[in-house]
Write an enzyme that holds these catalytic residues in place. Structure first.
Site, PDB file in Angstrom:
ATOM      1  CG  ASN A  56      -9.058  -1.814  11.889  1.00  0.00           C
ATOM      2  OD1 ASN A  56      -8.103  -2.633  11.294  1.00  0.00           O
ATOM      3  ND2 ASN A  56      -9.397  -0.706  11.259  1.00  0.00           N
ATOM      4  CG  HIS A  82      -5.704  -2.187   8.765  1.00  0.00           C
ATOM      5  ND1 HIS A  82      -5.819  -1.039   9.070  1.00  0.00           N
ATOM      6  CD2 HIS A  82      -4.412  -2.654   8.876  1.00  0.00           C
ATOM      7  CE1 HIS A  82      -4.824  -0.570   9.690  1.00  0.00           C
ATOM      8  NE2 HIS A  82      -3.843  -1.381   9.330  1.00  0.00           N
ATOM      9  CD  GLU A  89      -9.013   0.768   7.413  1.00  0.00           C
ATOM     10  OE1 GLU A  89      -8.839  -0.119   8.356  1.00  0.00           O
ATOM     11  OE2 GLU A  89      -8.505   1.976   7.644  1.00  0.00           O
ATOM     12  CG  ASP A 129      -0.186  -0.604   2.543  1.00  0.00           C
ATOM     13  OD1 ASP A 129       0.880  -0.577   2.727  1.00  0.00           O
ATOM     14  OD2 ASP A 129      -1.036  -0.960   3.537  1.00  0.00           O
TER      15      ASP A 129
HETATM   16  C1  F6R Z   1       1.645  -1.545   6.061  1.00  0.00           C
HETATM   17  C2  F6R Z   1       0.375  -2.138   5.981  1.00  0.00           C
HETATM   18  C3  F6R Z   1      -0.465  -2.155   7.556  1.00  0.00           C
HETATM   19  C4  F6R Z   1       0.294  -2.554   8.822  1.00  0.00           C
HETATM   20  C5  F6R Z   1      -0.494  -2.550  10.039  1.00  0.00           C
HETATM   21  C6  F6R Z   1       0.104  -2.586  11.289  1.00  0.00           C
HETATM   22  O1  F6R Z   1       2.033  -1.532   4.999  1.00  0.00           O
HETATM   23  O2  F6R Z   1      -0.351  -2.604   5.224  1.00  0.00           O
HETATM   24  O3  F6R Z   1      -1.649  -3.203   7.206  1.00  0.00           O
HETATM   25  O4  F6R Z   1       0.862  -3.785   8.655  1.00  0.00           O
HETATM   26  O5  F6R Z   1      -1.434  -1.200  10.106  1.00  0.00           O
HETATM   27  O6  F6R Z   1       0.816  -1.584  11.604  1.00  0.00           O
HETATM   28  P1  F6R Z   1       2.113  -1.467  12.583  1.00  0.00           P
HETATM   29  O7  F6R Z   1       3.096  -2.787  12.327  1.00  0.00           O
HETATM   30  O8  F6R Z   1       2.712  -0.071  12.512  1.00  0.00           O
HETATM   31  O9  F6R Z   1       1.306  -2.131  13.776  1.00  0.00           O
END
Ligand code: F6R
Length: 229
Positions: free
Chosen positions: A129, A131, A136, A63
């Protein structure tokens, strides 16, 4: 099928993640789906220190924020450059272009590229959440690369990386859930108490679009590494 490995020690967890990536690479993987976020920083540090060579491999990130240039310090382009690519270059590295003037066309371009280079491996973190990528809660399991509006919980979780929480972009481009599920092998890393509740939901094995990561129960080969007991 999901296989969980639990670690008391995060050093051992990340060493295991590196070993898995080394093994996947040694057994012929050429296309690697990559993730950003706090969870991946210790992994990339260890990959940079390893002898693993990605110069014959292709990477695709999950992303990118919409509206941040590649050189913006909070863009995922910049993150990847700093955390991994400067030290471990790939033959080609792809991320969605969050600065594209036609975002729908950009999503289509990225999805077409992903179909041309099927992913041998996909690295995932997980949002509180549920994701994966920036898919989402409520995202269709059939979704391919698309534009998303970030939930307030995701924007709040990511505000820690920005000087002003208002600067967190409101939209992103992300691989879809179907794009992620096409990968042959998925490695998800979930660390810290904040991820406990969502990890429990994923491990219950009941898939619901309300918790995107629960889709992984339908994948043939998923390994989850966690420090949660
Ligand atoms: C990042 C991504 C997100 C993160 C998730 C966890 O490229 O796609 O899904 O993996 O938000 O983020 P952290 O590791 O910062 O808790």
């Amino acid at each position: 099928m999901i296989q969980v490995e639990r670690f008391h020690d995060t050093d051992a967890l990340y060493a295991r993640a590196v070993a898995i990536i080394e093994e996947v690479k040694a057994t012929g993987a050429k296309t690697f789906g990559l993730a950003t976020g706090g969870t991946m920083e210790p992994l990339y540090e260890r990959l940079c220190a390893s002898t693993i060579d990605f110069s014959d491999a292709v990477s695709f990130n999950l992303d990118e924020y919409i509206g941040l240039s590649e050189t913006h310090p909070e863009s995922y382009h910049y993150y990847m450059q700093q955390q991994l690519f400067d030290q471990k270059p790939f033959q080609q590295s792809h991320l969605p272009n969050g600065f594209a003037s036609d975002l729908e066309a950009e999503a289509e371009r990225y999805e077409t590229l992903l179909q041309q280079y099927p992913l041998d491996f996909q690295l995932l973190g997980i949002g509180v959440n549920g994701h994966i990528g920036f898919n989402e809660p409520g995202t269709s399991f059939q979704s391919t690369t698309h534009v998303v509006t970030l939930s307030s919980s995701t924007r709040a979780a990511n505000a820690r990386f920005f000087e002003d929480p208002e600067e967190v972009p409101t939209r992103a481009l992300t691989m879809g859930i179907a794009s992620i599920m096409r990968a042959k092998f998925i490695l998800l890393i979930a660390t810290g108490e904040k991820k406990r509740a969502v990890l429990e939901k994923v491990l219950m094995g009941v898939s619901t679009e309300e918790v995107p990561a629960t889709v992984l129960a339908n994948h043939p080969r998923v390994v989850i590494l966690t420090d949660l007991q």
